[in-house]
Scaffold this motif. Structure first.
Motif, PDB file in Angstrom:
ATOM      1  N   SER A 197       0.860  -1.181   0.000  1.00 15.86           N
ATOM      2  CA  SER A 197       0.000   0.000   0.000  1.00 15.86           C
ATOM      3  C   SER A 197       0.895   1.228   0.000  1.00 15.86           C
ATOM      4  O   SER A 197       1.860   1.297   0.762  1.00 15.86           O
ATOM      5  N   VAL A 254      -3.541   3.374   4.722  1.00 15.21           N
ATOM      6  CA  VAL A 254      -2.495   2.350   4.710  1.00 15.21           C
ATOM      7  C   VAL A 254      -2.657   1.440   5.930  1.00 15.21           C
ATOM      8  O   VAL A 254      -2.524   0.210   5.838  1.00 15.21           O
ATOM      9  N   GLU A 265      -3.283  -2.645   6.196  1.00 14.23           N
ATOM     10  CA  GLU A 265      -2.423  -3.493   7.025  1.00 14.23           C
ATOM     11  C   GLU A 265      -3.262  -4.357   7.964  1.00 14.23           C
ATOM     12  O   GLU A 265      -2.971  -5.550   8.156  1.00 14.23           O
ATOM     13  N   SER A 289       4.285  -1.379   3.613  1.00 19.26           N
ATOM     14  CA  SER A 289       3.871   0.019   3.490  1.00 19.26           C
ATOM     15  C   SER A 289       4.978   0.795   2.777  1.00 19.26           C
ATOM     16  O   SER A 289       6.158   0.657   3.115  1.00 19.26           O
TER      17      SER A 289
END
Length: 318
Positions: free
Chosen positions: A43, A56, A60, A72
């Motif tokens: 992401s 993000v 996760e 990330s």
């Protein structure tokens, strides 16, 4: 997926580019179901909105619940058009991620509505075949050999949102998706207001155009191999091109010749140059000088248009 990424060509996990919106979250859910234990997710935070960090974090959490490896990535954008710079930075970061993780392919969540919007936008701009083909179902990552696939092009956006809702996940909301300052948002609103415009049918048309583009690329490869030659006796690198094919193929071959000489040119620029050369006029494009002529080809005994391309000499300064 069997068509886009055949099983005998898979050499690593499938990477998914996920933003936190309903489309990309559906991609995670579908990917985890189709390839359990064989996907990874990245992401990207473009640094454009404060909410991006929360989005993000949402991705996760979903990946953690699905036991999917997550990465990330934060990118910085260069000057210029924000959307274009964001796209460039995003794909560059995905290429690095795919190589570092040993991924076999990367998938994005483009769907039928995206494809329909892209087709209408490019029709309005007078795009050529390459633009009207829309996003390709299967291609490669920019400046990379990693396959880039879009397995959701047959899905409608509401279908994907329903998958996410059924899993009781609340997706992220990006306000830019409703900002009429963007062409895509205005096209999206137009599609929603006119139910006779079927996004699936428009997406299918883009797919047909993509098939036509592949045929054009195939024929232009033959044109390059059979009608273009590097003249070894020339004092500077010079390509000779016997231009005896339809204009669309000429354009592809001209682009390729210019690239071979270290230049860069758009299809529209190559088209204008081809038109000049067809009229017997010289042309300059991408740092390359092209000259037009007609010569008899001894092998077939027929006079043909012949165009020669060489690096443009530096301009004299006083």
């Amino acid at each position: 997926m069997d068509t886009l990424w055949p099983e005998d060509e898979r050499e690593g996990p499938l990477g998914l580019a996920v933003s936190g919106g309903p489309d990309s979250l559906a991609l995670v859910l579908l990917g985890a179901a189709a390839f359990p234990g064989s996907i990874a997710v990245a992401s990207i935070d473009h640094g454009l909105r404060a909410e991006a960090a929360e989005e993000v974090a949402l991705v996760e959490r979903v990946c953690r619940e699905l036991a999917v490896p997550f990465t990330s990535i934060r990118v910085s954008l260069g000057p210029g058009n924000v959307q274009a710079r964001a796209r460039e930075a995003r794909y560059a970061a995905l290429v690095q991620w795919a190589e570092a993780e040993g991924l076999g392919a990367v998938a994005t969540a483009h769907h039928a509505d995206d494809q329909a919007e892209t087709l209408l936008m490019r029709l309005a701009r007078g795009s050529g075949l390459a633009g009207l083909a829309g996003v390709r179902a299967a291609t490669v990552m920019p400046a990379s050999e990693t396959p880039l696939i879009r397995p959701l092009l047959g899905f409608r956006k509401p279908e994907l949102a329903a998958i996410v809702a059924a899993c009781e996940i609340t997706p992220a909301f990006d306000p830019s998706n409703e900002n009429p300052a963007f062409d895509r948002v205005r096209v999206r609103e137009h599609l929603a207001a006119h139910d006779w415009l079927d996004p699936l049918a428009l997406a299918a048309s883009a797919g047909h155009l993509a098939e036509a583009l592949r045929a054009l690329e195939w024929y232009s490869q033959l044109d390059w191999e059979e009608m273009v030659a590097l003249e070894e006796e020339a004092p500077v690198p010079t390509y000779r091109y016997y231009a005896n094919v339809p204009r669309a193929i000429q354009v592809e071959t001209v682009c390729r010749i210019v690239a071979a000489l270290g230049g860069q040119v758009s299809r529209s620029e190559a088209g204008r140059a081809a038109d000049r050369l067809w009229r017997g006029e010289n042309a300059s494009l991408g740092g390359v000088l092209a000259t037009a002529g007609i010569e008899k080809v001894e092998k077939i005994g027929v006079a043909m248009r012949v165009w020669r391309f060489r690096t443009e000499p530096p301009r004299k300064t006083h």
